[in-house]
Motif scaffolding. Structure first.
Motif, PDB file in Angstrom:
ATOM      1  N   LEU A   1      -1.515   6.481  -5.130  1.00 25.41           N
ATOM      2  CA  LEU A   1      -2.686   5.605  -5.126  1.00 25.41           C
ATOM      3  C   LEU A   1      -2.965   5.096  -3.718  1.00 25.41           C
ATOM      4  O   LEU A   1      -2.212   4.287  -3.177  1.00 25.41           O
ATOM      5  CB  LEU A   1      -2.460   4.426  -6.079  1.00 25.41           C
ATOM      6  N   SER A   2      -4.038   5.578  -3.138  1.00 24.98           N
ATOM      7  CA  SER A   2      -4.491   5.048  -1.852  1.00 24.98           C
ATOM      8  C   SER A   2      -5.553   3.993  -2.136  1.00 24.98           C
ATOM      9  O   SER A   2      -5.784   3.619  -3.279  1.00 24.98           O
ATOM     10  CB  SER A   2      -5.074   6.181  -0.999  1.00 24.98           C
ATOM     11  N   GLY A   3      -6.230   3.536  -1.119  1.00 27.48           N
ATOM     12  CA  GLY A   3      -7.290   2.568  -1.345  1.00 27.48           C
ATOM     13  C   GLY A   3      -8.653   3.209  -1.475  1.00 27.48           C
ATOM     14  O   GLY A   3      -9.663   2.513  -1.503  1.00 27.48           O
TER      15      GLY A   3
ATOM     16  N   TYR B   1       2.117   3.505  -3.450  1.00 25.32           N
ATOM     17  CA  TYR B   1       1.225   3.245  -2.317  1.00 25.32           C
ATOM     18  C   TYR B   1       2.022   3.341  -1.025  1.00 25.32           C
ATOM     19  O   TYR B   1       3.044   2.680  -0.859  1.00 25.32           O
ATOM     20  CB  TYR B   1       0.597   1.853  -2.452  1.00 25.32           C
TER      21      TYR B   1
ATOM     22  N   GLU C   1       2.172   2.477   2.756  1.00 26.10           N
ATOM     23  CA  GLU C   1       1.538   1.617   3.742  1.00 26.10           C
ATOM     24  C   GLU C   1       2.244   1.745   5.082  1.00 26.10           C
ATOM     25  O   GLU C   1       3.416   2.133   5.156  1.00 26.10           O
ATOM     26  CB  GLU C   1       1.521   0.170   3.279  1.00 26.10           C
TER      27      GLU C   1
ATOM     28  N   ARG D   1      -3.312  -3.500   1.343  1.00 25.95           N
ATOM     29  CA  ARG D   1      -2.371  -3.577   0.222  1.00 25.95           C
ATOM     30  C   ARG D   1      -2.997  -4.345  -0.946  1.00 25.95           C
ATOM     31  O   ARG D   1      -2.891  -3.935  -2.100  1.00 25.95           O
ATOM     32  CB  ARG D   1      -1.067  -4.249   0.646  1.00 25.95           C
TER      33      ARG D   1
ATOM     34  N   VAL E   1      -5.269  -2.231  -2.975  1.00 26.53           N
ATOM     35  CA  VAL E   1      -4.583  -1.328  -3.899  1.00 26.53           C
ATOM     36  C   VAL E   1      -4.095  -2.091  -5.132  1.00 26.53           C
ATOM     37  O   VAL E   1      -4.162  -1.585  -6.258  1.00 26.53           O
ATOM     38  CB  VAL E   1      -3.424  -0.602  -3.185  1.00 26.53           C
TER      39      VAL E   1
ATOM     40  N   CYS F   1      -5.070  -1.323  -8.993  1.00 29.37           N
ATOM     41  CA  CYS F   1      -4.081  -1.228 -10.063  1.00 29.37           C
ATOM     42  C   CYS F   1      -4.454  -2.132 -11.229  1.00 29.37           C
ATOM     43  O   CYS F   1      -4.306  -1.753 -12.398  1.00 29.37           O
ATOM     44  CB  CYS F   1      -2.697  -1.614  -9.546  1.00 29.37           C
TER      45      CYS F   1
ATOM     46  N   LEU G   1       3.609  -0.878  -9.504  1.00 28.62           N
ATOM     47  CA  LEU G   1       3.149  -0.396  -8.203  1.00 28.62           C
ATOM     48  C   LEU G   1       4.329  -0.376  -7.235  1.00 28.62           C
ATOM     49  O   LEU G   1       4.893  -1.426  -6.916  1.00 28.62           O
ATOM     50  CB  LEU G   1       2.036  -1.298  -7.662  1.00 28.62           C
TER      51      LEU G   1
ATOM     52  N   ILE H   1       5.570   0.167  -3.559  1.00 30.99           N
ATOM     53  CA  ILE H   1       5.027   0.138  -2.193  1.00 30.99           C
ATOM     54  C   ILE H   1       6.069   0.708  -1.239  1.00 30.99           C
ATOM     55  O   ILE H   1       7.183   0.187  -1.121  1.00 30.99           O
ATOM     56  CB  ILE H   1       4.643  -1.292  -1.790  1.00 30.99           C
TER      57      ILE H   1
ATOM     58  N   ASP I   1      -6.227   2.925   4.949  1.00 33.94           N
ATOM     59  CA  ASP I   1      -4.857   3.204   4.534  1.00 33.94           C
ATOM     60  C   ASP I   1      -4.230   4.168   5.536  1.00 33.94           C
ATOM     61  O   ASP I   1      -4.867   4.599   6.487  1.00 33.94           O
ATOM     62  CB  ASP I   1      -4.812   3.773   3.115  1.00 33.94           C
TER      63      ASP I   1
END
Length: 394
Positions: free
Chosen positions: A179-181, A203, A205, A215, A218, A222, A234, A236, A338
């Motif tokens: 999952l990116s932005g 994600y 980062e 962040r 994202v 979600c 999620l 990270i 991102d």
């Protein structure tokens, strides 16, 4: 008595495991309606929800986003006898404003002595007798009144709402969503859940090259996706040391290719760690340099995990339409980069060679960096109802 009548749709195509799909849908609805005063009853053909009238709008909004529901409607219920049916049909009709109408009867209860066409005529005649200004129109009526004669009662309704379709989330094993932005990956997650796949999200980062706002973006995505399931974990990943090593040691045109190969290596290890059976991403063939078939082949070669690309053959406008439908578009276009966009080279390789990628990767010790990234993963449990632990990570 009024109930919400739920039709299954695609679940009706299932054979011996049909009960598993129905039970999963039942549990998903029960979880989503936790806190409401409801009674949910299921059988192989339908599901009904008895509800408090004050909660109807909220309940309809929730069930409209539950996968596995083909359609739903608010139906009046009466006993299986002609006098009760006529009385209830007239009661429903008298609440509506219309000039033309049609009655459509389905009789799954074959013990009821009156056939469907005959009942249509009886009920239509009763409505016409109550109001001589009304007319029957079998082709384009203002109101289509539907009457279903079932073993447990008669259901009378006129407005049918489409559900989200697909299979109930949980009828497939879990997968991890990259999952990116951006616009694409949330849509990919939505479509995967529509096929019954529970998703957790990963994600990548690269602070300080990416921001805390990226962040938060994202996390918001979600939360939007979580309305279609119970919750989403999620994960990270701190990608900064890996990304910096790539851009310090590797040729510029291969940086995106190698960066994606590193992400897939991490996804492979995280999938095993979190007992996920597939990787999901928002790649669309030819959209960017890393999504040509040549690039996908080189990038994909670092993992044996199945990689599901729900958007592979979608064009951008189709993807944007879905993102608007699921209410992620406005979040996705917020201007926070991102790690996939912050270091884009001027001329990325669109037809990379696997031998060149391997040679470039050998210029730094990525195995140790990958292990460090996995050991330092931060995980947030997210649902659409509460803020969870996000503030603690800012």
């Amino acid at each position: 008595m009024r109930v919400i009548l739920i039709k299954y749709g695609e679940l009706n195509t299932k054979g011996d495991n049909r009960n598993f799909f129905i039970n999963t849908l039942f549990n998903n609805i029960k979880n989503k309606l936790n806190g409401f005063d409801v009674i949910i009853i299921k059988d192989r053909a339908k599901m009904t929800i008895k509800f408090n009238d004050n909660d109807l709008e909220s309940i309809e909004d929730i069930i409209s986003k539950i996968f596995g529901i083909h359609s739903y409607t608010v139906a009046e219920v009466c006993s299986v006898d002609i006098d009760s049916i006529k009385s209830k049909v007239l009661e429903v009709a008298n609440k509506l404003e219309f000039n033309t109408f049609k009655i459509e009867t389905k009789r799954s209860n074959k013990n009821f002595p009156i056939h469907s066409m005959e009942l249509n005529n009886i009920l239509g005649g009763a409505i016409l007798k109550s109001n001589s200004n009304l007319k029957v129109d079998v082709h384009n009526p203002d109101i289509l009144l539907k009457v279903e004669i079932r073993n447990d009662g008669v259901y009378i309704y006129y407005k049918v709402c489409p559900g989200s379709g697909g299979y109930p989330v949980g009828t497939q094993p879990k997968a991890l969503l990259m999952l990116s932005g951006g616009i694409d990956s949330p849509v990919a997650g939505y479509l995967a859940m529509k096929r019954g796949i529970p998703v957790d999200a990963v994600y990548f980062e690269a602070i300080p090259h990416t921001s805390l706002e990226a962040r938060e973006k994202v996390v918001s995505l979600c939360r939007k996706l979580s309305v279609y399931t119970n919750c989403i974990n999620l994960h990270i990943v701190n990608f900064t040391p890996i990304q910096e090593e790539i851009y310090k040691n590797c040729r510029e045109d291969y940086c995106i290719t190698i960066m994606r190969r590193m992400m897939y290596r991490i996804m492979d290890k995280l999938s095993k760690k979190y007992k996920s059976l597939a990787i999901i991403n928002g790649e669309s063939i030819g959209q960017v340099a890393s999504q040509t078939l040549t690039s996908m082949n080189v990038i994909n070669s670092v993992t044996n995990m199945p990689v599901i690309r729900p958007l592979a053959c979608f064009d951008k406008l189709e993807i944007m339409d879905i993102s608007r439908k699921i209410d992620t578009y406005e979040i996705s276009i917020l201007p926070y980069e991102d790690c996939c966009t912050v270091f884009v080279p001027r001329h990325p390789a669109i037809n990379p060679k696997i031998g060149v990628a391997i040679k470039e990767e050998s210029l730094f010790d990525y195995d140790k960096l990958i292990d460090n990234a996995i050991d330092s993963v931060n995980t947030i449990k997210i649902d659409n109802a509460r803020d969870n632990e996000f503030d603690n990570l800012l």
